[in-house]
Design a protein around this motif. Structure first.
Motif, PDB file in Angstrom:
ATOM      1  N   VAL A  49       1.282  -1.225  -0.408  1.00  0.00           N
ATOM      2  CA  VAL A  49      -0.270   0.026   0.188  1.00  0.00           C
ATOM      3  C   VAL A  49       1.030   1.353  -0.588  1.00  0.00           C
ATOM      4  N   PHE A  50       0.222   2.007  -1.418  1.00  0.00           N
ATOM      5  CA  PHE A  50       1.961   3.568  -1.533  1.00  0.00           C
ATOM      6  C   PHE A  50       0.978   4.446  -0.732  1.00  0.00           C
ATOM      7  N   ASP A  51       1.767   5.554  -0.470  1.00  0.00           N
ATOM      8  CA  ASP A  51       1.484   6.777   0.694  1.00  0.00           C
ATOM      9  C   ASP A  51       0.380   7.783  -0.492  1.00  0.00           C
ATOM     10  N   ARG A  52      -0.272   7.541   0.141  1.00  0.00           N
ATOM     11  CA  ARG A  52      -1.239   8.927  -0.706  1.00  0.00           C
ATOM     12  C   ARG A  52      -1.326   9.673   0.279  1.00  0.00           C
ATOM     13  N   ASP A  53      -2.161  11.159  -1.304  1.00  0.00           N
ATOM     14  CA  ASP A  53      -2.730  12.182  -0.117  1.00  0.00           C
ATOM     15  C   ASP A  53      -3.717  12.941  -0.719  1.00  0.00           C
ATOM     16  N   GLU A  54      -3.639  13.830  -0.283  1.00  0.00           N
ATOM     17  CA  GLU A  54      -5.142  14.613  -0.947  1.00  0.00           C
ATOM     18  C   GLU A  54      -4.966  14.153  -2.613  1.00  0.00           C
ATOM     19  N   THR A  55      -3.995  13.958  -3.325  1.00  0.00           N
ATOM     20  CA  THR A  55      -3.971  14.327  -5.003  1.00  0.00           C
ATOM     21  C   THR A  55      -3.772  13.085  -5.303  1.00  0.00           C
ATOM     22  N   GLY A  56      -3.953  11.920  -4.416  1.00  0.00           N
ATOM     23  CA  GLY A  56      -3.480  10.515  -5.121  1.00  0.00           C
ATOM     24  C   GLY A  56      -2.065   9.988  -4.469  1.00  0.00           C
ATOM     25  N   ALA A 116       1.426   9.848  -2.761  1.00  0.00           N
ATOM     26  CA  ALA A 116       1.961  11.291  -2.777  1.00  0.00           C
ATOM     27  C   ALA A 116       3.907  10.578  -3.409  1.00  0.00           C
ATOM     28  N   VAL A 117       4.090  11.163  -4.361  1.00  0.00           N
ATOM     29  CA  VAL A 117       5.382  10.626  -5.080  1.00  0.00           C
ATOM     30  C   VAL A 117       6.237  12.238  -4.953  1.00  0.00           C
ATOM     31  N   GLY A 118       8.052  11.767  -4.324  1.00  0.00           N
ATOM     32  CA  GLY A 118       9.143  12.912  -3.908  1.00  0.00           C
ATOM     33  C   GLY A 118       9.402  12.581  -4.495  1.00  0.00           C
ATOM     34  N   ARG A 119      10.754  13.279  -4.708  1.00  0.00           N
ATOM     35  CA  ARG A 119      11.846  13.498  -6.185  1.00  0.00           C
ATOM     36  C   ARG A 119      12.627  13.551  -5.412  1.00  0.00           C
ATOM     37  N   GLU A 120      14.269  12.772  -5.970  1.00  0.00           N
ATOM     38  CA  GLU A 120      15.509  13.052  -5.158  1.00  0.00           C
ATOM     39  C   GLU A 120      16.682  13.382  -5.899  1.00  0.00           C
ATOM     40  N   GLY A 121      17.524  12.901  -5.736  1.00  0.00           N
ATOM     41  CA  GLY A 121      18.757  13.781  -6.310  1.00  0.00           C
ATOM     42  C   GLY A 121      18.880  13.199  -7.799  1.00  0.00           C
ATOM     43  N   ALA A 122      19.678  13.839  -8.706  1.00  0.00           N
ATOM     44  CA  ALA A 122      19.156  13.870 -10.266  1.00  0.00           C
ATOM     45  C   ALA A 122      18.097  13.872 -10.816  1.00  0.00           C
ATOM     46  N   HIS A 123      16.963  13.474 -10.557  1.00  0.00           N
ATOM     47  CA  HIS A 123      15.327  13.570 -11.385  1.00  0.00           C
ATOM     48  C   HIS A 123      14.835  14.287 -11.507  1.00  0.00           C
ATOM     49  N   GLY A 124      14.814  14.764 -13.030  1.00  0.00           N
ATOM     50  CA  GLY A 124      13.473  15.682 -13.514  1.00  0.00           C
ATOM     51  C   GLY A 124      12.826  16.126 -12.759  1.00  0.00           C
ATOM     52  N   MET A 125      11.834  14.967 -12.232  1.00  0.00           N
ATOM     53  CA  MET A 125      10.283  15.546 -11.842  1.00  0.00           C
ATOM     54  C   MET A 125       9.804  14.169 -10.435  1.00  0.00           C
ATOM     55  N   ASN A 126       8.885  14.307 -10.113  1.00  0.00           N
ATOM     56  CA  ASN A 126       8.588  13.777  -8.656  1.00  0.00           C
ATOM     57  C   ASN A 126       7.879  12.607  -9.535  1.00  0.00           C
ATOM     58  N   ARG A 127       8.593  11.011  -8.499  1.00  0.00           N
ATOM     59  CA  ARG A 127       8.128  10.255  -9.511  1.00  0.00           C
ATOM     60  C   ARG A 127       8.899   8.835  -8.127  1.00  0.00           C
ATOM     61  N   ILE A 128       8.990   9.122  -7.363  1.00  0.00           N
ATOM     62  CA  ILE A 128       9.624   8.033  -6.260  1.00  0.00           C
ATOM     63  C   ILE A 128       8.645   7.670  -5.501  1.00  0.00           C
ATOM     64  N   PHE A 129       7.993   6.732  -5.179  1.00  0.00           N
ATOM     65  CA  PHE A 129       6.705   5.926  -4.146  1.00  0.00           C
ATOM     66  C   PHE A 129       7.451   5.719  -2.926  1.00  0.00           C
ATOM     67  N   HIS A 130       6.408   5.818  -1.965  1.00  0.00           N
ATOM     68  CA  HIS A 130       6.651   5.549  -1.532  1.00  0.00           C
ATOM     69  C   HIS A 130       5.626   4.544  -0.525  1.00  0.00           C
ATOM     70  N   VAL A 131       6.344   4.244   0.934  1.00  0.00           N
ATOM     71  CA  VAL A 131       5.825   3.548   1.845  1.00  0.00           C
ATOM     72  C   VAL A 131       6.300   3.721   3.275  1.00  0.00           C
ATOM     73  N   GLY A 132       4.990   4.181   4.224  1.00  0.00           N
ATOM     74  CA  GLY A 132       5.882   4.347   5.637  1.00  0.00           C
ATOM     75  C   GLY A 132       6.672   5.503   5.351  1.00  0.00           C
ATOM     76  N   GLY A 133       6.235   6.425   4.685  1.00  0.00           N
ATOM     77  CA  GLY A 133       7.179   7.505   4.824  1.00  0.00           C
ATOM     78  C   GLY A 133       8.797   7.229   4.304  1.00  0.00           C
TER      79      GLY A 133
END
Length: 477
Positions: free
Chosen positions: A101-108, A110-127
């Motif tokens: 079960v991946f983390d979600r927020d009000e928009t769907g 909750a993807v994050g961004r990390e080094g050298a990524h051009g956009m938010n595409r990191i899926f998390h579970v439990g922060g």
């Protein structure tokens, strides 16, 4: 010494995401044995904080592919990268089918961004505890045809008629022989060879030695990634890159942004950030004042800082050994040069990371290529012929001194003289037939370190061939 014998179709050595992915996708008609060196949770996958990178929400995988290649210094194999990111688009959906079960927020999502990524595409579970949650969920899904054994050290692979036919090792302190129709190495990387690392202490390059000694090819062993942000306290703790993706910046004691020179700032590729921090004079901090809902999004980090009496708004950090891009040479389906032997995950040089791994591509690699290995494995029973095994006769005290020496050269700025000294000191180690689990484990670590040391010397521009010629014969033994 008592002896335990097992006969299986497939032996999987390792217990992280790569190993579990293979086990989940093998045909249920096969008898599968998955072995873990210590507890199954003593895997780097369980420590993963950042998450899983995927272009699942994007219109195509093109941008993820470009970011991966650029981060690799264009040294990754384009066709393998395409496989990773394109097949990785379905990884999120696949994992959800297994109960993740991946983390979600009000928009769907909750993807994050990390080094050298051009956009938010990191899926998390439990922060910031993605690995722990994902692995717990997937291990519960392992089918009945998979037997899991903990505290099993595999110390050698066996061959018959040119094909891997099984392995030997220890189940606890009991000598173990395993006859297997195929063997999958998923033993992880090398980070546990030294103290200042984000890795589990048990991850010490065993798979490199096992593969090398039965004739598999090892490639790009000198490609080692150092994570820029480990908590700068007595014992290392990873500070996830997702924190910088959420707005944290790397600053010096006066508050100056130390990565201001780079177009991506604190989200520059890991190798560039790590080099900058290594060269920096003075303490570097992560300023988290702009990170929203930090306790909710990064609970593990907050708990770790609290335990060390550190202000979570100003976190002292320093680089540490993180990931091995080189490893056992494999094709796109995890086959090695030895029949019946496969490798997947960090132990393998899958070609997708080049000289620098893009953040959060590691769990994706385990899933994508783990599925491919499972679809490719062929089982062929061969007689088990056990060869005489020897180990280095090294006291625990002497091994500790060697380990300290490894830590002095397995750094972001290795000194060739220290590497050469280690090779010369360990070349004439006495071997004995009087085996124990401890000696076997120490021997694997020293052999792995020697393989790395040799590779680092060979890739050094100033290497003097004649100076080290006298050690060449013993380096890979």
């Amino acid at each position: 010494m008592s002896l335990q014998f097992e006969k299986v179709d497939v032996l999987i050595v390792g217990a992280g995401l790569a190993a579990v992915t293979v086990a989940l996708h093998l045909p249920h008609t096969l008898n599968v044995l998955l072995v873990s060196k210590h507890e199954v949770t003593s895997a780097n996958s369980d420590l993963a904080q950042g998450g899983i990178a995927s272009s699942y929400l994007e219109s195509s995988s093109v941008d993820h592919e470009r970011d991966t290649l650029v981060a690799s210094k264009l040294a990754a194999m384009p066709d393998r990268v395409y496989t990773l990111v394109e097949e990785g688009r379905s990884a999120i959906r696949d994992l959800e089918r297994f109960g993740v079960v991946f983390d979600r927020d009000e928009t769907g999502y909750a993807v994050g961004r990390e080094g050298a990524h051009g956009m938010n595409r990191i899926f998390h579970v439990g922060g910031d505890e993605t690995g722990r949650h994902v692995m717990a969920t997937l291990r519960r899904q392992l089918p009945d045809n998979v037997t899991v054994m903990e505290h099993v050290l595999i110390d050698s692979l066996l061959k018959s008629d040119g094909r891997v036919s099984g392995a030997t090792g220890y189940n606890g302190e009991t000598r173990l022989h395993v006859q297997a129709g195929a063997v999958v190495l998923a033993t992880g990387g090398i980070g546990g060879l030294i103290d200042w690392t984000s890795n589990c202490r048990s991850v010490t390059g065993d798979g490199l030695v096992l593969a090398h000694e039965v004739g598999a090819v090892l490639t790009n062993l000198s490609r080692i990634q150092f994570h820029p942000t480990l908590l700068a306290v007595e014992s290392p703790h990873l500070v996830t890159e997702a924190l910088r993706g959420a707005g944290a910046t790397l600053v010096d004691a006066s508050g100056r942004h130390v990565m201001a020179y780079h177009p991506l700032g604190s989200l520059a590729p890991r190798d560039e950030v790590a080099r900058t921090l290594t060269r920096h004079d003075g303490v570097v901090y992560l300023d988290t004042s702009r990170v929203e809902r930090i306790a909710e999004r990064f609970p593990k980090l907050v708990a770790t800082c609290d335990a060390h009496g550190i202000d979570v708004c100003q976190i002292p950090v320093r680089p540490g050994l993180h990931f091995h891009m080189g490893g056992v040479d494999v094709d796109a389906d995890g086959r090695t040069a030895v029949a019946g032997l496969y490798a997947v995950g960090e132990v393998a040089d899958s070609g997708v990371h080049g000289k620098n791994r893009l953040a959060s591509n590691s769990l994706l690699e385990c899933w994508v290529f783990g599925k491919r290995v499972a679809a490719t494995v062929t089982v062929e029973e061969k007689p088990l012929t056990v060869n005489e095994t020897t180990v280095y006769e090294v006291s625990l005290d002497l091994f500790s001194r060697y380990r300290q020496q490894i830590g002095e050269w397995l750094t972001i700025s290795p000194q060739i003289g220290e590497i050469a000294s280690f090779l010369e000191n360990t070349q004439q180690l006495v071997q004995t037939k009087h085996m124990s689990r401890q000696l076997s484990e120490q021997t694997l670590s020293l052999k792995a370190a020697r393989l790395l040391a040799r590779a680092m010397i060979e890739t050094e521009d100033g290497y003097e061939q004649d100076r080290f010629a006298r050690t060449a014969d013993g380096i890979s033994k």
